[in-house]
Motif scaffolding. Sequence first.
Motif, mmCIF file in Angstrom:
data_model
loop_
_atom_site.group_PDB
_atom_site.id
_atom_site.type_symbol
_atom_site.label_atom_id
_atom_site.label_comp_id
_atom_site.label_asym_id
_atom_site.label_seq_id
_atom_site.Cartn_x
_atom_site.Cartn_y
_atom_site.Cartn_z
ATOM 1 N N ILE A 64 -44.996 -109.507 -21.132
ATOM 2 C CA ILE A 64 -44.865 -108.045 -21.109
ATOM 3 C C ILE A 64 -43.546 -107.673 -21.778
ATOM 4 O O ILE A 64 -42.486 -108.200 -21.428
ATOM 5 N N VAL A 65 -43.612 -106.767 -22.762
ATOM 6 C CA VAL A 65 -42.409 -106.325 -23.468
ATOM 7 C C VAL A 65 -42.068 -104.872 -23.174
ATOM 8 O O VAL A 65 -40.984 -104.403 -23.531
ATOM 9 N N ALA A 66 -42.984 -104.161 -22.505
ATOM 10 C CA ALA A 66 -42.723 -102.756 -22.182
ATOM 11 C C ALA A 66 -43.741 -102.290 -21.150
ATOM 12 O O ALA A 66 -44.779 -102.936 -20.941
ATOM 13 N N ALA A 67 -43.430 -101.161 -20.533
ATOM 14 C CA ALA A 67 -44.347 -100.559 -19.568
ATOM 15 C C ALA A 67 -44.109 -99.052 -19.538
ATOM 16 O O ALA A 67 -43.035 -98.572 -19.925
ATOM 17 N N LEU A 68 -45.121 -98.335 -19.104
ATOM 18 C CA LEU A 68 -44.996 -96.899 -18.913
ATOM 19 C C LEU A 68 -46.069 -96.410 -17.964
ATOM 20 O O LEU A 68 -47.102 -97.055 -17.805
ATOM 21 N N ARG A 69 -45.787 -95.271 -17.357
ATOM 22 C CA ARG A 69 -46.782 -94.583 -16.541
ATOM 23 C C ARG A 69 -47.331 -93.427 -17.365
ATOM 24 O O ARG A 69 -46.579 -92.703 -18.006
ATOM 25 N N ALA A 85 -52.555 -81.298 -20.111
ATOM 26 C CA ALA A 85 -51.436 -82.199 -20.382
ATOM 27 C C ALA A 85 -51.560 -83.518 -19.627
ATOM 28 O O ALA A 85 -52.136 -83.591 -18.551
ATOM 29 N N CYS A 86 -50.982 -84.559 -20.229
ATOM 30 C CA CYS A 86 -50.689 -85.819 -19.558
ATOM 31 C C CYS A 86 -49.171 -85.986 -19.612
ATOM 32 O O CYS A 86 -48.501 -85.391 -20.467
ATOM 33 N N TYR A 87 -48.650 -86.815 -18.724
ATOM 34 C CA TYR A 87 -47.210 -86.940 -18.554
ATOM 35 C C TYR A 87 -46.801 -88.403 -18.608
ATOM 36 O O TYR A 87 -47.403 -89.245 -17.942
ATOM 37 N N VAL A 88 -45.770 -88.690 -19.396
ATOM 38 C CA VAL A 88 -45.221 -90.036 -19.498
ATOM 39 C C VAL A 88 -44.024 -90.139 -18.561
ATOM 40 O O VAL A 88 -43.166 -89.256 -18.537
ATOM 41 N N HIS A 89 -43.986 -91.219 -17.801
ATOM 42 C CA HIS A 89 -42.841 -91.525 -16.937
ATOM 43 C C HIS A 89 -42.575 -93.022 -16.973
ATOM 44 O O HIS A 89 -43.463 -93.818 -17.257
ATOM 45 N N GLY A 90 -41.337 -93.362 -16.666
ATOM 46 C CA GLY A 90 -40.989 -94.774 -16.487
ATOM 47 C C GLY A 90 -41.142 -95.621 -17.725
ATOM 48 O O GLY A 90 -41.324 -96.836 -17.603
ATOM 49 N N LEU A 105 -44.325 -96.847 -30.878
ATOM 50 C CA LEU A 105 -45.710 -97.306 -30.708
ATOM 51 C C LEU A 105 -46.273 -96.898 -29.351
ATOM 52 O O LEU A 105 -47.426 -96.479 -29.250
ATOM 53 N N LEU A 106 -45.462 -96.998 -28.305
ATOM 54 C CA LEU A 106 -45.943 -96.628 -26.974
ATOM 55 C C LEU A 106 -46.167 -95.125 -26.851
ATOM 56 O O LEU A 106 -47.138 -94.689 -26.221
#
Length: 168
Positions: A64-69, A85-90, A105-106
């Motif tokens: 794993i090189v990255a993560a997001l909610r 809407a959608c929301y990006v966190h973390g 990219l994410l």
Amino acid sequence: MLTVEPATAADATTILALRHAAEDWLFARGIDQWTPREVPLTTIAAQIDAGEFHVARYGHSGPIVAALRLIDSDPAIWPDQDESACYVHGLVIDRREAGTGLGTLLLEWASEQTRREGRSLLRLDCAETNGALRSYYLSQGFRYVGRREFAEGSSWFSVALFEKTTDR
């Protein structure tokens, strides 16, 4: 090739380790964003169980090189909810991957997922005083739409709010 997939329970400790590394990096530079050790493993595990966390790897079996909610509501930060809407966190990236374009990219992946869900806005926030991150979000096509203050005595920083259209 970057693969983004839903996180599993087995990924919780890795996600938390990535976050701790980011918290330590931010703290060492005096950047307000995340308070070190504010999120316990139980919270990460619950967010994974809720289907909120996604992890990124190069290839299907790489580390794993990255993560997001990616969540469909965020009343704590965005009290005036918008069903489009959608929301990006973390969003957290392995520090060894900093500057490689992985964050871009994410965010592109999150925008595409939002569009696929039939939603037209991708939203996120950052500490209002985090000028570098604010500039980064603007460079990624987000626009500043306001700020959110929290009650005096809250452990949360005032945040800058950003959104971009997903061109659905």
